[in-house]
Design a protein around this motif. Structure first.
Motif, mmCIF file in Angstrom:
data_model
loop_
_atom_site.group_PDB
_atom_site.id
_atom_site.type_symbol
_atom_site.label_atom_id
_atom_site.label_comp_id
_atom_site.label_asym_id
_atom_site.label_seq_id
_atom_site.Cartn_x
_atom_site.Cartn_y
_atom_site.Cartn_z
ATOM 1 N N GLN A 144 55.301 -16.294 -94.737
ATOM 2 C CA GLN A 144 55.421 -15.162 -93.806
ATOM 3 C C GLN A 144 54.500 -14.277 -94.117
ATOM 4 N N ASN A 145 54.683 -14.130 -92.742
ATOM 5 C CA ASN A 145 52.902 -12.691 -92.834
ATOM 6 C C ASN A 145 53.176 -11.766 -92.789
ATOM 7 N N THR A 203 49.093 -6.820 -89.963
ATOM 8 C CA THR A 203 49.927 -7.266 -90.526
ATOM 9 C C THR A 203 49.993 -8.830 -90.030
ATOM 10 N N ASN A 204 49.754 -9.226 -89.159
ATOM 11 C CA ASN A 204 49.743 -10.218 -88.536
ATOM 12 C C ASN A 204 49.191 -11.980 -88.447
ATOM 13 N N THR A 206 47.854 -11.932 -92.137
ATOM 14 C CA THR A 206 47.774 -11.106 -93.193
ATOM 15 C C THR A 206 48.595 -11.838 -94.515
ATOM 16 N N GLN A 207 49.093 -13.092 -94.648
ATOM 17 C CA GLN A 207 50.628 -13.691 -95.586
ATOM 18 C C GLN A 207 51.010 -12.282 -96.434
#
Length: 456
Positions: A144-145, A203-204, A206-207
């Motif tokens: 997940q990011n 945040t969209n 970056t894992q």
């Protein structure tokens, strides 16, 4: 279980060796333990247990979960080898104000081998209703990011899953996945080379789990759940969660930088409390752990938390300045790091590796097992307090450990000071500021040098 039957397992263990069939009755294990110990592969079907909740689950066979179930206590393996618990993506490790579910040592103290939890798991971390910075880790290998995990994929300022996720802000604004633009980021990672916290770029994109470092740590400002969109709104209790395979077995070594004035951020990799006394390498007086204490008002202008220094002597860890989570009302044992908690490790004269293995997990035993040997060295503490409207508040503190095994010199046994945003007190030795100094046995001409800063 027939549709008119009720089976309640309360503070005891039910052994299940066959097939579970529930035709609509009540099979209540919310306060009990289930041991799956059949001789052939078993399945826990959908809606097998009342409210889909299990307190403790013991896997003594190959077991598959076929429907949603939440574990509120301990998932463990029996005295078996090479058994697999397949979650099917249906398992949740619950976290509440009273308890956080854990996965126990799957090797049972290196006695058993080959046991594994397979499949995705929702792993939760409950946080109290306090507007504070938190130092957090990721106990899954999720892909997940950040926006999918701790922002619940809700969209800017939306609260699509009440009680879950939090607002995350940064300089990239909504285009980078943040809820709003702020010049100062609310989510940071630690850069050892500069001893500084740096905001995540997005945040969209970056894992949340950095695959190159399975013990990544985040410094996150938590206002409450995603309904708290104003800096002045009251905080709420929240759960942060990730979804993916849990971290288990031995983890990649983490290199602790040198010299002693460098710090390395390390996350507890496991969905379990860990015991620092079981570190590899074993802790010594040269071991310095720095935890962020969100319950503390010391050293913080706005009361957003402060660092506590954990140093090792006499077989256990000691917090300095204490109070906060280690004081009255909390009384947390400083040898433990919680599931989902991260910390900083002070450097030594040379770089060295920390190795995480299953045996570092706590057994869940009480503090009565702490070692208190005879002949523990002396110590001296100095605390800084404020007094306002008749209330006395601990702001900061330092400690001297005194014994013949130490020297009156600046070496790797001393813990350097990480300065807080508010008032600070330090011991000074050879131009360095220390939160804990290790000092040779006192003589009649000894001097301890105190430095106080950021006074208001």
């Amino acid at each position: 279980v027939s549709n008119t039957s009720t089976i309640t397992v309360n503070n005891s263990t039910t052994q299940i060796a066959g097939v579970i069939t529930n035709s609509g009755g009540i099979f209540d294990v919310t306060n009990g333990t289930v041991n799956m110990n059949g001789s052939s592969a078993q399945t826990i079907p959908n809606a097998a247990f009342y409210t889909n909740k299990i307190l403790n689950l013991i896997i003594s066979n190959n077991v598959t979960l076929a429907g949603q179930d939440s574990l509120t206590g301990v998932l463990s393996f029996g005295p078996v080898n090479s058994k697999t618990f397949t979650t099917g993506g249906y398992l949740t490790l619950k976290s509440t104000s009273t308890n956080t579910a854990k996965v126990a040592d799957i090797t049972n103290g290196n006695v058993n081998t080959g046991n594994v939890v397979s499949g995705n798991v929702y792993t939760e971390r409950y946080l109290t209703a306090l507007k504070k910075w938190r130092l957090l880790s990721i106990p899954t290998t999720t892909t997940q990011n950040i926006i999918a995990a701790w922002q619940e994929s809700c969209g800017s300022n939306a609260n699509c899953v009440p009680g879950y996720g939090t607002q995350i802000t940064g300089a990239g604004g909504t285009a980078a996945g943040f809820d709003v633009y702020t010049a100062s980021p609310s989510m940071k990672t630690y850069v050892t080379a500069t001893n500084s916290w740096v905001g995540v770029p997005s945040t969209n994109g970056t894992q949340i789990n950095n695959v190159s470092n399975n013990t990544i740590a985040y410094f996150l400002f938590v206002r409450g759940d995603r309904s708290v969109t104003s800096a002045f709104a009251s905080p709420t209790a929240i759960n942060l969660r990730t979804y993916g395979p849990i971290k288990q077995g031995s983890q990649a070594a983490i290199t602790i930088a040198s010299p002693p004035t460098r710090y390395t951020a390390v996350g507890n990799p496991y969905p379990s409390e860990i015991d620092l006394r079981n570190m590899n390498p074993a802790p010594s007086p040269a071991t310095k752990i720095y935890v962020w204490d969100a319950a503390s008002t010391i050293g913080s202008v706005n009361g957003y938390g402060a660092y506590q220094t954990l140093t090792f002597s006499g077989g256990t860890f000691h917090p300095t300045p204490g109070g906060g989570i280690y004081g009255g009302g909390h009384n947390q044992n400083p040898v433990y790091i919680e599931s989902g908690q991260a910390f900083l490790v002070g450097g030594a004269g040379l770089p060295y590796n920390i190795n995480f293995a299953e045996t570092i997990k706590s057994s869940g035993s009480s503090s009565s097992n702490l070692v208190t040997p005879e002949g523990m060295e002396q110590d001296l503490t100095a605390n800084l307090y404020t007094v306002a409207s008749g209330d006395t508040t601990l702001m900061d503190g330092v400690r001297e450990d005194i014994g013949s095994q130490y020297c009156n010199c600046l070496d790797e046994d001393d813990a350097y000071k990480i300065l807080n945003g508010g008032e600070n007190v330090s011991f000074e030795r050879d131009g360095a500021l220390l939160s804990v100094e290790r000092h040779y046995t006192i003589n009649d001409k000894d001097t301890f040098y105190l430095t106080i800063g950021n006074m208001r």
